[in-house]
Write an enzyme that holds these catalytic residues in place. Structure first.
Site, PDB file in Angstrom:
ATOM      1  N   LYS A 281      24.593 -42.582 -31.900  1.00 29.30           N
ATOM      2  CA  LYS A 281      23.609 -41.632 -31.382  1.00 29.30           C
ATOM      3  C   LYS A 281      24.258 -40.717 -30.363  1.00 29.30           C
ATOM      4  O   LYS A 281      25.237 -41.094 -29.720  1.00 29.30           O
ATOM      5  CB  LYS A 281      22.481 -42.402 -30.671  1.00 29.30           C
ATOM      6  CG  LYS A 281      21.509 -43.115 -31.584  1.00 29.30           C
ATOM      7  CD  LYS A 281      20.418 -43.790 -30.771  1.00 29.30           C
ATOM      8  CE  LYS A 281      19.459 -44.539 -31.664  1.00 29.30           C
ATOM      9  NZ  LYS A 281      18.671 -43.694 -32.559  1.00 29.30           N
ATOM     10  N   ARG A 355      14.909 -50.900 -40.259  1.00 31.19           N
ATOM     11  CA  ARG A 355      14.392 -51.273 -41.583  1.00 31.19           C
ATOM     12  C   ARG A 355      15.235 -52.369 -42.215  1.00 31.19           C
ATOM     13  O   ARG A 355      14.738 -53.148 -43.026  1.00 31.19           O
ATOM     14  CB  ARG A 355      14.309 -50.018 -42.468  1.00 31.19           C
ATOM     15  CG  ARG A 355      15.628 -49.369 -42.748  1.00 31.19           C
ATOM     16  CD  ARG A 355      15.485 -47.924 -43.199  1.00 31.19           C
ATOM     17  NE  ARG A 355      15.151 -47.017 -42.100  1.00 31.19           N
ATOM     18  CZ  ARG A 355      14.929 -45.716 -42.239  1.00 31.19           C
ATOM     19  NH1 ARG A 355      14.991 -45.152 -43.436  1.00 31.19           N
ATOM     20  NH2 ARG A 355      14.633 -44.974 -41.192  1.00 31.19           N
TER      21      ARG A 355
HETATM   22  N1  BES Z   1      15.261 -46.821 -32.904  1.00 32.89           N
HETATM   23  C1  BES Z   1      15.357 -45.637 -33.642  1.00 32.89           C
HETATM   24  C2  BES Z   1      14.057 -44.847 -33.710  1.00 32.89           C
HETATM   25  C3  BES Z   1      13.491 -44.318 -32.420  1.00 32.89           C
HETATM   26  C4  BES Z   1      13.583 -42.980 -32.133  1.00 32.89           C
HETATM   27  C5  BES Z   1      12.821 -45.127 -31.553  1.00 32.89           C
HETATM   28  C6  BES Z   1      13.048 -42.481 -30.969  1.00 32.89           C
HETATM   29  C7  BES Z   1      12.276 -44.632 -30.375  1.00 32.89           C
HETATM   30  C8  BES Z   1      12.385 -43.306 -30.099  1.00 32.89           C
HETATM   31  C9  BES Z   1      15.781 -45.952 -35.066  1.00 32.89           C
HETATM   32  O1  BES Z   1      16.595 -47.066 -35.231  1.00 32.89           O
HETATM   33  C10 BES Z   1      16.558 -44.782 -35.559  1.00 32.89           C
HETATM   34  O2  BES Z   1      17.603 -44.544 -35.034  1.00 32.89           O
HETATM   35  N2  BES Z   1      16.032 -44.080 -36.555  1.00 32.89           N
HETATM   36  C11 BES Z   1      16.659 -42.954 -37.089  1.00 32.89           C
HETATM   37  C12 BES Z   1      16.643 -43.067 -38.586  1.00 32.89           C
HETATM   38  C13 BES Z   1      17.450 -42.011 -39.286  1.00 32.89           C
HETATM   39  C14 BES Z   1      18.908 -42.263 -39.073  1.00 32.89           C
HETATM   40  C15 BES Z   1      17.095 -42.054 -40.739  1.00 32.89           C
HETATM   41  C16 BES Z   1      15.896 -41.722 -36.634  1.00 32.89           C
HETATM   42  O3  BES Z   1      14.662 -41.772 -36.620  1.00 32.89           O
HETATM   43  O4  BES Z   1      16.513 -40.743 -36.270  1.00 32.89           O
HETATM   44 MN    MN Z   2      18.637 -46.640 -34.955  1.00 36.34          MN
END
Ligand code: BES
Ligand code: MN
Ligand code: ZN
Length: 500
Positions: A281, A355
């Site tokens: 990230k 997921r």
């Molecule tokens: N934990 C994150 C989602 C999230 C985003 C939680 C903002 C709380 C606040 C999750 O694991 C994630 O990183 N999701 C990605 C998925 C993508 C790579 C398909 C996302 O939503 O960007």
């Molecule tokens: Mn994630």
């Protein structure tokens, strides 16, 4: 916070802070319709103590608007706090919950440790109002500054709920439930608040086991060996990149004599820190990802409440806890993983890890006998884009299960909005090399994530709660601190009870 019940006459109550609700009785609309704030009490002494300021137009009885009077004439209380609930015609139990939280958050920074809350005289069920008032007060009492060296614990020591004697039975029951649910929601919040270094998967599991021991739930904690033995390849694929061992947390609520009917399976995402893994990230806001276990914590809080409320239905709970870290051993985009049921998953983005752990969590809950599933997860940024930080998303493969959840929302006051599943979304996560891939591209990201989970829930009636946008309160409200919200606990508990 200790909770007491009193049937005394409000004006005669000796307290640091007497809290009275007020509503706007104005029914006309338009620019000339001035607010007509009115105290929701029958006590004439209190009404006259507040009469002048209510007539002044300075206080409009808007939702969570607060007004303080010192040494109110004709009352034994040292202070009178009037809290607004908005339009009288639209007064709700949920409005009372917030108002109680507002009163507590008004008292705390002023060093007031004790307050008396008058249940409003209004067309609302007394038991539900009493419960909501206690929940609201407990939620309001929580502050997240646990690691401040100058932290002064300003918690409220005593809350006296003042009710009409005629409502005794309903109010007593409501208060008892409110204490259980409020404390359970705060238990969840205290877990979510912990930083990743203090709350590793192992420690989260310990906290779950301690809680289970305390309230009499069955529990088992597993780690790497068992996860491999169960062939949880999706869960392990996330855990393999971390020095911290994962934890598979399993809780069980089995009320005596209940051997038939549904077995509810509560499944939670327990990522104690989500760095994104190799698909790292961006640095900005990454610290927030300590709350990526909020879904799992919501399930633990719900289980605590269930153990104490004792509904006549069996419940199992599975929380898949791990960090998501980049490392020499971490999984890579392009890797193919095999979930517990043999389904193969192409990893496109290691940041879509929630997921993966939930896939094996859902399968494991089914293996433990769950006939109905509900999962909670801070799953997608896409859900936050769609619904903001106002509503959480809810998905369902079964309209009957959804209907019960929608009814549960009425009681809980939590905001969820149903979002779609569908074959077209399922199509978007088909893989060329394996069965499915772990992302479906940018568009419809909350729905493709839900369809990913659907592959593992299959035909079992299932609800999926995406709480990414609401698990953390970004803007403090009069009734809740900035920080972990504990969202989901109340609705999940109500949903479980509605299945009993
Ligand atoms: N934990 C994150 C989602 C999230 C985003 C939680 C903002 C709380 C606040 C999750 O694991 C994630 O990183 N999701 C990605 C998925 C993508 C790579 C398909 C996302 O939503 O960007
Ligand atoms: Mn994630
Ligand atoms: Zn995540």
């Amino acid at each position: 916070m200790r909770t007491e019940l009193s049937f005394a006459l409000p004006a005669g109550i000796e307290t640091e802070l007497l809290v009275v609700l007020a509503a706007d009785a104005q029914t006309a609309k338009g620019p000339d319709a001035k607010p007509e704030p009115e105290l929701l009490v029958s006590d004439e002494a209190l009404k006259s103590a507040a009469a002048a300021v209510l007539a002044s137009g300075e206080f409009k009885a808007g939702a969570n608007e607060a007004l303080l009077l010192h040494v109110p004439a004709g009352a034994q209380a040292r202070r009178l706090l009037v809290v607004g609930v908005g339009k009288l015609a639209k007064i709700t139990v949920n409005g009372v919950r917030s108002a109680a939280g507002t009163a507590v958050r008004f008292a705390k920074p002023r060093g007031i440790r004790e307050l008396a809350f008058l249940l409003p005289v209004a067309e609302l069920p007394a038991g539900a109002v009493a419960r909501a008032a206690v929940e609201g007060a407990m939620v309001g009492d929580f502050d997240p500054d646990t690691y401040r060296s100058d932290r002064k614990d300003k918690s409220i020591e005593r809350l006296t709920v003042v009710a009409a004697a005629a409502d005794r039975a309903a109010v007593e029951a409501g208060i008892a439930e409110g204490v259980i649910v409020g404390e359970s929601q705060n238990f969840t919040r205290s877990l979510v608040n912990e930083p990743g270094n203090k709350l590793t998967p192992t420690i989260l599991a310990q906290r779950a086991a301690e809680m289970a021991q305390e309230v009499g739930l069955g529990w088992r904690i597993h780690s790497t060996e068992k996860i491999k033995e169960l062939k949880m390849g999706a869960f392990w694929s996330v855990a393999q990149g971390s020095e911290e061992p994962p934890a598979l947390i399993e809780l069980r609520y089995e009320p005596e004599g209940v051997t038939e009917g549904p077995v509810l399976g509560l499944v939670g995402k327990g990522i104690t820190f989500d760095s994104g893994g190799i698909s790292l990230k961006p640095g900005e806001n990454m610290e927030k990802m300590k709350y990526d276990m909020a879904g799992g914590a919501a399930m633990l809080g719900a289980m605590r409440a269930i153990a104490l409320l004792k509904p006549r239905v069996r419940v199992v709970c599975v929380v898949c806890a791990t960090e998501n870290m980049p490392d020499g051993k971490a999984q890579k985009p392009g890797d193919v993983q095999t979930a517990m049921n043999g389904k193969t998953i192409e990893i496109i983005n290691t940041d879509a890890e929630g997921r993966l752990v939930l896939a094996d969590g859902l399968l494991y809950a089914r293996q433990l006998g769950a006939t109905h599933l509900i999962d909670a997860a801070t799953l997608t940024g896409a859900c936050v884009v769609a619904l903001g930080m106002i509503n959480a998303g809810v998905f369902a493969n079964d309209d009957a299960a959804y209907a019960k959840f929608a009814a549960a929302l009425e009681a809980s006051g939590e905001k969820f909005w149903r979002l779609p599943l569908g074959d077209e979304y399922a199509e978007m996560i088909k893989s060329e090399i394996g069965d499915i891939k772990n992302t479906g591209g940018r568009w419809g990201g909350a729905s493709t994530a839900a369809e990913f989970l659907h592959v593992f829930a299959e035909e079992t009636p299932w609800l999926h709660l995406d709480i990414a946008g609401v698990a953390w309160v970004e803007t403090a409200q009069p009734y809740i601190a900035k920080g972990p919200s504990g969202v989901g606990v109340r609705s999940i508990v109500e949903w479980v009870r509605s299945n009993a």
